[in-house]
Motif scaffolding. Structure first.
Motif, PDB file in Angstrom:
ATOM      1  N   ARG A  21       0.842  -1.188   0.000  1.00  0.00           N
ATOM      2  CA  ARG A  21       0.000   0.000   0.000  1.00  0.00           C
ATOM      3  C   ARG A  21       0.880   1.242   0.000  1.00  0.00           C
ATOM      4  NH1 ARG A  21      -2.048  -2.807   4.366  1.00  0.00           N
ATOM      5  NH2 ARG A  21      -1.646  -1.086   5.806  1.00  0.00           N
ATOM      6  N   PRO A  22       1.030   1.920  -1.134  1.00  0.00           N
ATOM      7  CA  PRO A  22       1.840   3.149  -1.161  1.00  0.00           C
ATOM      8  C   PRO A  22       1.292   4.169  -0.166  1.00  0.00           C
ATOM      9  CG  PRO A  22       1.399   2.391  -3.384  1.00  0.00           C
ATOM     10  CD  PRO A  22       0.548   1.533  -2.482  1.00  0.00           C
ATOM     11  N   TYR A  23       2.174   4.667   0.684  1.00  0.00           N
ATOM     12  CA  TYR A  23       1.767   5.580   1.748  1.00  0.00           C
ATOM     13  C   TYR A  23       2.417   6.935   1.534  1.00  0.00           C
ATOM     14  CZ  TYR A  23       0.629   7.264   6.434  1.00  0.00           C
ATOM     15  OH  TYR A  23       0.116   7.986   7.478  1.00  0.00           O
ATOM     16  N   ARG A  24       1.607   7.978   1.424  1.00  0.00           N
ATOM     17  CA  ARG A  24       2.082   9.339   1.173  1.00  0.00           C
ATOM     18  C   ARG A  24       3.121   9.357   0.048  1.00  0.00           C
ATOM     19  NH1 ARG A  24       0.868  12.965   6.074  1.00  0.00           N
ATOM     20  NH2 ARG A  24       1.543  14.537   4.601  1.00  0.00           N
ATOM     21  N   PRO A  25       2.789   8.842  -1.116  1.00  0.00           N
ATOM     22  CA  PRO A  25       3.782   8.799  -2.196  1.00  0.00           C
ATOM     23  C   PRO A  25       4.180  10.201  -2.644  1.00  0.00           C
ATOM     24  CG  PRO A  25       1.600   8.287  -3.039  1.00  0.00           C
ATOM     25  CD  PRO A  25       1.479   8.320  -1.544  1.00  0.00           C
ATOM     26  N   GLU A  26       5.436  10.352  -3.031  1.00  0.00           N
ATOM     27  CA  GLU A  26       5.962  11.609  -3.546  1.00  0.00           C
ATOM     28  C   GLU A  26       6.495  11.372  -4.951  1.00  0.00           C
ATOM     29  OE1 GLU A  26       5.744  14.431  -2.085  1.00  0.00           O
ATOM     30  OE2 GLU A  26       5.331  13.931   0.024  1.00  0.00           O
TER      31      GLU A  26
END
Length: 443
Positions: free
Chosen positions: A151-156
């Motif tokens: 689960r990508p979390y706060r992707p930048e």
């Protein structure tokens, strides 16, 4: 020592993975952890991080006439170092989807165990790669990570650790647990990076990608993403604004050239292109959820300010970001008037623009159009959003035209005195165009 196992990870080189290390260490220090605890957490973040990069062209040192290193035409160097160290292999030019697959395929087998399923993601441009290209690659990265159960979390996505003008990208990943997740989630406000509080909700971690194909121009449909015609509301509104402003780009440049440098049209169009790409990659859905639109606008504001440059870019970026911040505080399903919510957002945007630029109403600047818009929207807070917005946009358009009667009193244009009289302000006109375009999407 004989019989001692050698840890191959000590010989790995990271490309932008130190971003995660500095974020974790900085958050630990900010909350008051001792030096030993900060060092332990920094080392743990480093141990949990894996990175992989790809380059298409080398960088040029300041003062040098030729790149420090070069690749063959039409090739991609996979696994290169940020200073140009040779990669693992050279391959043909890759499409966006193929590049994303190569990055993820090399990282997944190497990811450390022990996380809770969340993973911090940074898709980093190395200096010459356009933001739009980075966002296109991220779509496929996001799809692949979710398919792998992460689960990508706060992707930048953007430029965070660059190497002069190197063309390429890098992908650091850091599996998260409760300890690392809390530190990575902590707010951050620095000249180089800003992470705002209240811009992430637990449901973001578990939502499924919206259905529908997206076409990578070179490689065909990417499964699981949205097609351009299926954009969610905030992205659709920004796309409409881009199209209307782009059609007036030359006229905006002409107005700006009366008492300025004539680059307003070019800069705003460039910024809106980046904003659309950023919103399209960031807007989670579902349609009609203020939090979803707010998330998209927060990301779009940062992208616009970065791509547009100049004072106008910073002001428009602040306007979008502040609007997004207000919307994210309104959870999906909350009762109340959408018009009132957007009136709150317009008030916050007016304050942010005023604080950043220092301009007040009557000084022939963008706030001259923003102020009547927010006042009209507030006065019609009990009406349907599309109706209220249209009336407010019309008020902004009238006042933008009326700025022709004003003499510039702020910024470089003020030094030109009466030369600006008789011509509307370019910033007020471009804002009126944006508000008009957004209103058309609401109808």
């Amino acid at each position: 020592m004989e019989g001692q196992e050698i840890d191959p990870s000590r010989d790995r080189r990271g490309v932008a993975g130190d971003f995660f290390v500095f974020k974790v260490a900085g958050a630990a220090a900010a909350r008051g952890d001792g030096l030993d605890a900060v060092a332990r957490l920094a080392a743990r973040a480093n141990a949990m991080t894996r990175t992989f990069g790809a380059a298409f062209a080398g960088c040029t040192l300041p003062g040098a006439s030729e790149p420090l290193f070069s690749f063959g035409a039409g090739t991609t160097e996979l696994g290169m170092g940020i200073h140009g160290e040779p990669g693992l292999r050279t391959t043909r030019h890759l499409t966006a989807a193929e590049l994303a697959d190569a990055l993820v395929d090399n990282l997944l087998p190497e990811l450390p165990q022990g996380g809770d399923g969340r993973v911090a993601v940074l898709l980093n441009g190395l200096g010459r790669t356009k933001h739009e290209e980075v966002f296109v690659v991220y779509r496929r990265v996001n799809e692949r990570l979710r398919a792998a159960g992460l689960r990508p979390y706060r992707p930048e996505a953007g430029e965070f650790v660059t190497s002069f003008d190197m063309a390429g990208v890098s992908l650091p990943l850091m599996p998260l647990d409760e300890e690392l997740g809390a530190l990575y989630d902590a707010p951050c406000d620095t000249p180089a990076f800003r992470s705002l509080p209240g811009t992430h909700a637990p449901e973001d971690d578990v939502r499924a990608d919206a259905p529908g194909p997206v076409r990578d121009e070179a490689s065909g449909p990417v499964r699981g993403a949205r097609a351009p015609g299926e954009d969610l509301p905030a992205t659709k509104a920004l796309q409409a604004a881009l199209e209307l402003v782009a059609a007036s780009e030359d006229e905006l440049g002409r107005l700006d050239a009366v008492a300025g440098d004539g680059d307003h049209g070019i800069g705003i169009v460039r910024g809106l292109r980046a904003a659309v790409a950023a919103a399209r990659a960031a807007e989670p859905g579902p349609a009609g959820d203020p939090h979803s639109a707010g998330t998209a606008l927060l990301t779009a504001g940062l992208a616009l300010a970065d791509a547009s440059g100049g004072a106008s870019g910073a002001l428009y970026g602040a306007l979008l970001a502040e609007t997004g911040a207000v919307l994210t505080k309104s959870p999906a399903g909350r009762g109340g008037s959408p018009s009132a919510l957007f009136a709150d957002a317009a008030d916050a945007a007016q304050r942010a623009v005023g604080e950043l630029g220092g301009a007040t109403v009557g000084e022939k600047t963008m706030p001259d159009a923003l102020d009547p818009f927010r006042r009209e929207l507030r006065a019609r807070a009990g009406e349907a959003l599309a109706t209220a917005w249209q009336a407010a946009a019309e008020a902004a358009t009238r006042v933008a035209a009326d700025t022709a009667r004003l003499v510039p009193a702020r910024g470089r244009a003020a030094r030109m005195g009466v030369r600006g009289h008789g011509h509307p302000d370019a910033g007020a006109v471009s804002l009126a165009l944006i508000l008009t375009a957004v209103g058309a999407t609401l109808r």
